[in-house]
Each structure stands twice: as C-alpha cells, then as structure tokens.
Design a protein around this motif. Structure first.
Motif, PDB file in Angstrom:
ATOM      1  N   ASP A  63       0.877  -1.174   0.000  1.00  0.00           N
ATOM      2  CA  ASP A  63       0.000   0.000   0.000  1.00  0.00           C
ATOM      3  C   ASP A  63       0.909   1.216   0.000  1.00  0.00           C
ATOM      4  O   ASP A  63       1.533   1.532   1.012  1.00  0.00           O
ATOM      5  N   ARG A  64       0.995   1.884  -1.140  1.00  0.00           N
ATOM      6  CA  ARG A  64       1.954   2.976  -1.309  1.00  0.00           C
ATOM      7  C   ARG A  64       1.605   4.234  -0.523  1.00  0.00           C
ATOM      8  O   ARG A  64       2.426   5.130  -0.383  1.00  0.00           O
ATOM      9  N   ASP A  65       0.371   4.345   0.001  1.00  0.00           N
ATOM     10  CA  ASP A  65      -0.023   5.526   0.777  1.00  0.00           C
ATOM     11  C   ASP A  65       0.654   5.496   2.146  1.00  0.00           C
ATOM     12  O   ASP A  65       0.461   4.557   2.920  1.00  0.00           O
ATOM     13  N   VAL A  66       1.456   6.522   2.416  1.00  0.00           N
ATOM     14  CA  VAL A  66       2.175   6.612   3.685  1.00  0.00           C
ATOM     15  C   VAL A  66       2.040   8.021   4.254  1.00  0.00           C
ATOM     16  O   VAL A  66       1.654   8.961   3.552  1.00  0.00           O
ATOM     17  N   CYS A  67       2.391   8.142   5.505  1.00  0.00           N
ATOM     18  CA  CYS A  67       2.431   9.436   6.187  1.00  0.00           C
ATOM     19  C   CYS A  67       3.740   9.496   6.951  1.00  0.00           C
ATOM     20  O   CYS A  67       4.213   8.479   7.461  1.00  0.00           O
ATOM     21  N   ILE A  68       4.335  10.668   6.993  1.00  0.00           N
ATOM     22  CA  ILE A  68       5.527  10.860   7.816  1.00  0.00           C
ATOM     23  C   ILE A  68       5.349  12.136   8.614  1.00  0.00           C
ATOM     24  O   ILE A  68       4.860  13.132   8.088  1.00  0.00           O
ATOM     25  N   THR A  69       5.696  12.059   9.892  1.00  0.00           N
ATOM     26  CA  THR A  69       5.540  13.217  10.769  1.00  0.00           C
ATOM     27  C   THR A  69       6.885  13.598  11.368  1.00  0.00           C
ATOM     28  O   THR A  69       7.735  12.736  11.629  1.00  0.00           O
ATOM     29  N   PHE A  70       7.067  14.894  11.564  1.00  0.00           N
ATOM     30  CA  PHE A  70       8.266  15.444  12.191  1.00  0.00           C
ATOM     31  C   PHE A  70       7.819  16.294  13.371  1.00  0.00           C
ATOM     32  O   PHE A  70       6.830  17.026  13.258  1.00  0.00           O
ATOM     33  N   SER A  71       8.551  16.216  14.475  1.00  0.00           N
ATOM     34  CA  SER A  71       8.152  16.937  15.675  1.00  0.00           C
ATOM     35  C   SER A  71       9.371  17.489  16.399  1.00  0.00           C
ATOM     36  O   SER A  71      10.341  16.759  16.627  1.00  0.00           O
ATOM     37  N   ASP A  72       9.305  18.759  16.746  1.00  0.00           N
ATOM     38  CA  ASP A  72      10.337  19.398  17.555  1.00  0.00           C
ATOM     39  C   ASP A  72       9.610  20.176  18.646  1.00  0.00           C
ATOM     40  O   ASP A  72       9.243  21.333  18.461  1.00  0.00           O
ATOM     41  N   GLN A  73       9.367  19.519  19.773  1.00  0.00           N
ATOM     42  CA  GLN A  73       8.599  20.138  20.845  1.00  0.00           C
ATOM     43  C   GLN A  73       9.292  21.367  21.419  1.00  0.00           C
ATOM     44  O   GLN A  73       8.635  22.331  21.785  1.00  0.00           O
ATOM     45  N   LYS A  74      10.605  21.340  21.471  1.00  0.00           N
ATOM     46  CA  LYS A  74      11.347  22.467  22.052  1.00  0.00           C
ATOM     47  C   LYS A  74      11.060  23.764  21.302  1.00  0.00           C
ATOM     48  O   LYS A  74      10.943  24.821  21.900  1.00  0.00           O
ATOM     49  N   HIS A  75      10.941  23.675  19.981  1.00  0.00           N
ATOM     50  CA  HIS A  75      10.703  24.868  19.157  1.00  0.00           C
ATOM     51  C   HIS A  75       9.266  24.967  18.661  1.00  0.00           C
ATOM     52  O   HIS A  75       8.951  25.854  17.862  1.00  0.00           O
ATOM     53  N   GLY A  76       8.403  24.071  19.106  1.00  0.00           N
ATOM     54  CA  GLY A  76       6.990  24.131  18.735  1.00  0.00           C
ATOM     55  C   GLY A  76       6.729  23.895  17.264  1.00  0.00           C
ATOM     56  O   GLY A  76       5.837  24.503  16.674  1.00  0.00           O
ATOM     57  N   VAL A  77       7.496  22.990  16.645  1.00  0.00           N
ATOM     58  CA  VAL A  77       7.347  22.691  15.216  1.00  0.00           C
ATOM     59  C   VAL A  77       6.787  21.277  15.047  1.00  0.00           C
ATOM     60  O   VAL A  77       7.307  20.326  15.630  1.00  0.00           O
ATOM     61  N   TYR A  78       5.722  21.180  14.232  1.00  0.00           N
ATOM     62  CA  TYR A  78       5.097  19.896  13.942  1.00  0.00           C
ATOM     63  C   TYR A  78       4.732  19.871  12.466  1.00  0.00           C
ATOM     64  O   TYR A  78       4.133  20.812  11.959  1.00  0.00           O
ATOM     65  N   VAL A  79       5.115  18.806  11.770  1.00  0.00           N
ATOM     66  CA  VAL A  79       4.845  18.681  10.347  1.00  0.00           C
ATOM     67  C   VAL A  79       4.328  17.281  10.069  1.00  0.00           C
ATOM     68  O   VAL A  79       4.902  16.293  10.539  1.00  0.00           O
ATOM     69  N   SER A  80       3.247  17.199   9.313  1.00  0.00           N
ATOM     70  CA  SER A  80       2.693  15.920   8.874  1.00  0.00           C
ATOM     71  C   SER A  80       2.610  15.960   7.352  1.00  0.00           C
ATOM     72  O   SER A  80       2.077  16.919   6.789  1.00  0.00           O
TER      73      SER A  80
END
Length: 162
Positions: A63-80
């Motif tokens: 199943d080629r559908d994927v998700c990747i998340t990045f998180s940097d709590q110290k700097h308040g950055v979240y990417v999905s």
C-alpha cells in the motif's frame, strides 16, 4: 502541490529535526517507525535508506499511501506529510546520499544487495509552528479559559497540497 517558496519553508521546518516517524499500513493497521532524512534540500520528495527485506519496504509496496511526521517540541514545530512511497535501487541515488551515518547501518556498504532507497512523493500535508514561548502559550490558554470567547493564538498552522 506547493510552490518552491513553500517547499523551502517545509525544508526549514524539518531540516534540523532530521528524523520523522514513517507510518505505513501493516495488514490494514497503521504502524510507525523512525526514519532519518538523507537529503540536503526538499523538492516535494523525501528520501530514506532502507533494507529491501524490512517490513516497511513490504508494507510500502503493498500500500503505497504513507504518512511521515516530524516533531520538535522544544521549538513548537510539527509537520505531517502524506504521499506515495516506492522502493528504488538506483545505484546513482544510493551513491548520491551515501554518508558515514548510513554506512554504519549497512555492513555491506553501497553494494549491499539488500539496500534500497525509499522515495516518498508528497501529495499534501500540514504544519504547525508556535510563534511564542511556552509561557506565552500558557497565557493564551489561560486567557481563553477566562474570557470563554477567545480562541488561543498558538502560532501558525497551514495545510498544503490537494
């Protein structure tokens, strides 16, 4: 898709984080594991080394559908980011991103028959970035609770892609 300027912004958000949690489907059940970025810019595609024999490789092929998340709590950055994954065994790609960090994971070096690149073409995503300190965020939450009509301003949030 996003503009070149927006892709640059996404790269600025995830470049220092480097490790994202890749979510694939394992027989219909979401499964996440850490993956380390190897590229030095973002153009709408993310690249990772993997073993062909790894479960994530089979899951991404199934199943080629994927998700990747990045998180940097110290700097308040979240990417999905969500997109389509595929395995690539192109020797030029393997050479292009090869570095000592990657070499530590592949005893057979670049010529290891089990090595492959996991390519993720991003279709859409969302990012959040806090503008202020944790103290300011707590103030915004407290203010929202006291005034009852005020929604806390926690920073920037933007969707991209389709």
């Amino acid at each position: 898709m996003s503009s070149p300027e927006h892709k640059q912004k996404i790269w600025q958000l995830i470049d220092d984080i480097k490790v994202g949690m890749l979510v694939t489907l394992d027989d219909g059940v979401p499964r996440a594991r850490p993956m380390h970025l190897v590229q030095d810019a973002y153009d709408g595609t993310l690249w990772f080394y993997t073993r062909r024999s790894a479960e994530k490789a089979f899951e991404a092929q199934s199943d080629r559908d994927v998700c990747i998340t990045f998180s940097d709590q110290k700097h308040g950055v979240y990417v999905s980011m969500s997109g389509k994954a595929r395995l690539r065994d192109d020797a030029e790609l393997i050479d292009k991103y090869w570095n000592p960090f990657v070499a530590a994971w592949f005893e057979g070096g670049r010529e290891d028959d089990d090595i492959a690149m996991l390519e993720i073409d991003i279709d859409f995503g969302e990012h959040w970035q806090a503008r202020e300190s944790k103290a300011f965020q707590l103030y915004e939450i407290a203010k929202a609770n006291v005034k009852k009509e005020h929604k806390p301003d926690m920073g920037e949030n933007e969707k991209f892609g389709h």
